[in-house]
Design an enzyme around this catalytic site. Structure first.
Site, PDB file in Angstrom:
ATOM      1  N   GLY A 136       0.720  -1.084  -0.156  1.00 27.18           N
ATOM      2  CA  GLY A 136       0.073  -0.062   0.097  1.00 27.18           C
ATOM      3  C   GLY A 136       0.947   1.213   0.041  1.00 27.18           C
TER       4      GLY A 136
ATOM      5  N   CYS B 100       5.896   0.154   7.194  1.00 26.18           N
ATOM      6  CA  CYS B 100       5.533   1.229   6.549  1.00 26.18           C
ATOM      7  C   CYS B 100       6.787   1.700   5.712  1.00 26.18           C
ATOM      8  CB  CYS B 100       5.013   2.346   7.419  1.00 26.18           C
ATOM      9  SG  CYS B 100       4.693   3.766   6.730  1.00 26.18           S
TER      10      CYS B 100
ATOM     11  N   HIS C 189      -2.724   7.350   7.076  1.00 28.18           N
ATOM     12  CA  HIS C 189      -1.844   8.327   6.545  1.00 28.18           C
ATOM     13  C   HIS C 189      -2.472   9.477   6.335  1.00 28.18           C
ATOM     14  CE1 HIS C 189       2.202   6.370   6.299  1.00 28.18           C
ATOM     15  NE2 HIS C 189       1.550   5.168   6.024  1.00 28.18           N
TER      16      HIS C 189
END
Ligand code: NI
Length: 188
Positions: free
Chosen positions: A45, A99, A145
């Site tokens: 992602g 991340c 985010h």
């Protein structure tokens, strides 16, 4: 085109991102660049703030996380524009996250098991669906985010939070070995 990824500590990652309209300049190019950037960094992602755009857009591809048969059943490859959470449900579960903005840091985060989302696809067509499992997890991480929230803000284990402090400081200052191009808040 592969874009540099903004690293932990950059103020854009802490900002609430803004919705966009169909006349947003060069949107299709931006989306194509985001796919290139995400695959290059081996992510599942990527949210627009991570490439320096404070807009409500993220992409998710979980297809490569499964074998072929499973990928067809559960996997998604999807652009999410202006997403809205309609409902969160199911028992919260703990899962280890990472991340692309925070390289080599992983930690357990608790999130609801299911999420119902309303969003616009890349053609600005309205969509609505319910997600669970890995898909719900990635979507919730990317959605955060857009709210200026990172998974390291939500770690379930307070000791882990302490343990990664130095590493986060190094990332902020750009004192890390890079697997892909990044933009740092402070560079040496
Ligand atoms: Ni992330």
């Amino acid at each position: 085109m592969i874009l540099p990824i903004y690293a932990y500590g950059h103020p854009i990652l802490k900002k609430r991102a803004q919705p966009i309209t169909p006349d947003y300049p060069q949107l299709q190019e931006l989306i194509a660049d985001m796919w290139d950037t995400m695959y290059h960094a081996h992510g599942v992602g990527l949210a627009a703030p991570q490439i320096g755009k404070s807009i409500r857009l993220f992409i998710v591809d979980t297809l490569q996380s499964y074998d072929d048969e499973e990928a067809q059943q559960r996997g998604i490859r999807q652009v999410f524009i202006n997403p809205e959470k309609v409902e969160e449900a199911g028992d919260p579960w703990i899962y280890e996250e990472g991340c692309l903005s925070i390289p080599d840091v992983h930690g357990e985060v608790e999130r609801p098991a299911r999420i119902r989302l309303r969003w616009l696809d890349e053609q600005f067509q309205p969509r609505e669906a319910e997600f669970e499992g890995l898909e719900a997890r990635v979507i919730q991480h990317e959605y955060d985010h857009l709210e200026g929230v990172l998974f390291v803000d939500k770690l379930v284990n307070p000791i882990k939070r302490k343990l990664i402090k130095r590493r986060l400081e190094h990332i902020r200052k750009g004192r890390i070995q890079l697997a892909y191009r990044m933009v740092f808040a402070e560079r040496r």
